[in-house]
Design a protein around this motif. Structure first.
Motif, PDB file in Angstrom:
ATOM      1  N   THR A 228       0.839  -1.198   0.000  1.00 17.48           N
ATOM      2  CA  THR A 228       0.000   0.000   0.000  1.00 17.48           C
ATOM      3  C   THR A 228       0.878   1.254   0.000  1.00 17.48           C
ATOM      4  N   GLY A 229       1.900   1.250   0.842  1.00 22.41           N
ATOM      5  CA  GLY A 229       2.825   2.386   0.914  1.00 22.41           C
ATOM      6  C   GLY A 229       3.583   2.564  -0.394  1.00 22.41           C
ATOM      7  N   ASN A 230       3.956   1.425  -1.014  1.00 26.23           N
ATOM      8  CA  ASN A 230       4.663   1.516  -2.305  1.00 26.23           C
ATOM      9  C   ASN A 230       3.774   2.194  -3.345  1.00 26.23           C
ATOM     10  N   ALA A 234       4.566   5.655  -5.307  1.00 28.22           N
ATOM     11  CA  ALA A 234       4.493   5.834  -6.769  1.00 28.22           C
ATOM     12  C   ALA A 234       3.542   6.992  -7.106  1.00 28.22           C
ATOM     13  N   ALA A 235       2.426   7.072  -6.377  1.00 26.84           N
ATOM     14  CA  ALA A 235       1.437   8.119  -6.650  1.00 26.84           C
ATOM     15  C   ALA A 235       1.984   9.503  -6.307  1.00 26.84           C
ATOM     16  N   SER A 236       2.963   9.555  -5.394  1.00 25.64           N
ATOM     17  CA  SER A 236       3.520  10.852  -5.018  1.00 25.64           C
ATOM     18  C   SER A 236       4.556  11.323  -6.039  1.00 25.64           C
ATOM     19  N   GLY A 237       4.760  10.540  -7.092  1.00 26.69           N
ATOM     20  CA  GLY A 237       5.635  10.971  -8.179  1.00 26.69           C
ATOM     21  C   GLY A 237       7.013  10.335  -8.160  1.00 26.69           C
ATOM     22  N   SER A 244       8.582  -3.276  -8.094  1.00 20.46           N
ATOM     23  CA  SER A 244       7.533  -2.839  -7.162  1.00 20.46           C
ATOM     24  C   SER A 244       6.265  -2.473  -7.918  1.00 20.46           C
ATOM     25  N   MET A 245       6.437  -1.792  -9.062  1.00 17.34           N
ATOM     26  CA  MET A 245       5.262  -1.414  -9.862  1.00 17.34           C
ATOM     27  C   MET A 245       4.495  -2.646 -10.332  1.00 17.34           C
ATOM     28  N   ASP A 246       5.236  -3.678 -10.765  1.00 19.28           N
ATOM     29  CA  ASP A 246       4.567  -4.894 -11.233  1.00 19.28           C
ATOM     30  C   ASP A 246       3.770  -5.536 -10.093  1.00 19.28           C
ATOM     31  N   ALA A 247       4.370  -5.572  -8.916  1.00 23.07           N
ATOM     32  CA  ALA A 247       3.683  -6.179  -7.770  1.00 23.07           C
ATOM     33  C   ALA A 247       2.399  -5.414  -7.461  1.00 23.07           C
ATOM     34  N   VAL A 276      12.867   2.651   1.708  1.00 21.76           N
ATOM     35  CA  VAL A 276      12.344   1.285   1.607  1.00 21.76           C
ATOM     36  C   VAL A 276      13.505   0.308   1.775  1.00 21.76           C
ATOM     37  N   ALA A 277      13.158  -0.987   1.931  1.00 20.06           N
ATOM     38  CA  ALA A 277      14.206  -2.006   2.012  1.00 20.06           C
ATOM     39  C   ALA A 277      13.976  -3.033   0.915  1.00 20.06           C
TER      40      ALA A 277
END
Ligand code: ADP
Ligand code: MG
Length: 396
Positions: A228-230, A234-237, A244-247, A276-277
């Motif tokens: 959710t945070g990822n 992404a939404a914050s630019g 991560s995008m694929d997931a 992130v880690a």
């Protein structure tokens, strides 16, 4: 609360149908791998037995075709160990054998009937009036004097043993149901600031909670983490990287757009990870947002994010947790979950929803919450201001 509880039921000598939710993870040997859900219902069952009830206990396990679709024999064995009263197992749910087993009960005895989902109608959804006409309800309603629904974790399902029996029999909420409703229906009364930690992998559910609690003015801060945070990152630019995008998009194709809409409207209340880690050569490596993108999926929030979120909880009135901040099952990626959820206990009042969220607390040994919900979908329904079919029929 507006629904009858065990306080309203004269139990002694009566035959009570009790619906519980003891659906549990099973081991390779088919035996119970975790008995937390059984423990949760001990209070209700013990009280009804101590008060002289004859209990016909109904429950489901797994789903047709699934690996964990199984008989309740081992559940009965384990409940027998947990209760101070005898409980037998009957390998039938509502046939003559089941009804005979119920008729043979003495005060202070219980029988656990077979997995309700061995019967196909129990895995279908019906309006209550139709559920009341199903075979299970038709055969069992005449042989019980009262019905107690303690299966909060199944309360979002409109199925025969949940909504049908209460249409035909005097019905009451059990202690688990009562407590869950008391806590999760009254979040608007809890101390402020009210801080929601939304993580995990069910991104769409997390968005639903965020949208609902922000719109209703219930949330003062939202700490986003996990997948959710990822998505919020992404939404914050920020370009989080393709893995991560694929997931994220595998889970929800429009996740980033939805997160953008929430940030546009409520950005000042929504916290987004600052690091992130990821895993590199088998090791945890932390990556700040200025070093993104990376070519590996983000599996946890980084230490700076964890510390910042922990700070928010230090001064929180209420902490509400839904969805773990990282892949806590892997010790290398449990750091965020340990720090953030550990800090949540310092809020004046703390509530935990979500199956994996509760499992993460058990695994990491984090204790001290005011309420740990037994329900995933049902808790989510209440957190988003929805109604539960099981509760609506108890109200009538
Ligand atoms: P709950 O059952 O509490 O509602 P979810 O089912 O939404 O929670 O999410 C739980 C799962 O999310 C866990 O198995 C955890 O490993 C996973 N998870 C948390 N963070 C990440 C992440 N960054 N990437 C992938 N999976 C994650
Ligand atoms: Mg889950």
């Amino acid at each position: 609360m507006g629904i009858p509880t065990l306080d309203d039921l004269a139990v002694d000598g009566t035959t009570v149908g009790v619906r519980v939710d003891i659906n549990s993870p099973l081991g390779e040997d088919g035996r119970l791998a975790d008995d937390a859900r059984l423990h949760a219902h001990v209070g209700t069952l013990q009280e009804l037995l101590d008060r002289g009830g004859k209990l016909a206990v109904l429950a489901h396990q797994g789903r047709p075709g699934g690996d964990e679709f199984a008989t309740l024999e081992d559940h009965a064995r384990r409940l027998g160990e947990l209760l101070d009263h005898p409980i037998t197992y009957c390998d039938a749910t509502f046939s003559a054998d089941a009804r005979d087993a119920i008729a043979d009960l003495e005060s202070g005895e219980a029988v656990l009937l077979e997995n309700t989902r061995f019967y196909s109608e129990e895995y279908m959804e019906f309006p209550p009036a139709e559920a009341a006409e199903t075979f299970l309800v038709d055969r069992l309603a005449p042989v019980v004097d009262a019905f107690v629904n303690d299966a909060f974790a199944a309360a979002h399902r409109s199925q025969p043993s949940i909504v049908g029996l209460p249409m035909r029999v005097d019905s009451y909420a059990g202690r688990v149901m009562e407590r869950e409703l008391d806590v999760l229906s009254n979040i608007d009364d809890t101390p402020r600031p009210r801080v929601y930690a939304l993580g995990g992998a069910k991104i769409a559910d997390a968005f639903d909670v965020a949208e609902s609690v922000l719109e209703r003015g219930l949330a003062d801060e939202i700490l986003t983490s996990g997948m959710t945070g990822n998505a919020f990152l992404a939404a914050s630019g920020v370009d989080v990287g393709q893995p991560s995008m694929d997931a994220i998009t595998d889970r929800d194709a429009t996740a980033v757009e939805q997160a953008e809409a929430l940030l546009d409207e409520y950005g000042e209340k929504i916290h987004v990870p600052e690091d992130v880690a990821v895993e590199r050569d088998g090791e945890r490596v932390e990556v700040g947002i200025d070093e993104l993108p990376v070519d590996a999926p983000a599996l946890d929030v980084g230490s700076d994010t964890a510390a910042a979120y922990a700070d928010v909880f230090e001064t929180a009135g209420t902490a509400i947790l839904n969805g773990p901040p990282g892949v806590f099952e892997d010790e290398q990626f449990a750091h965020g979950t340990r720090e953030i959820f550990g800090a949540a206990t310092s809020a004046e009042y703390s509530i935990v929803g979500g199956g994996d969220t509760a499992a993460s607390l058990r695994q990491l040994g984090i204790e001290g919450f005011d309420h740990v919900s037994t329900g995933g979908g049902a808790a989510l329904r209440l957190l988003t201001g929805g109604e539960l079919p099981a509760v609506e029929v108890l109200r009538e």
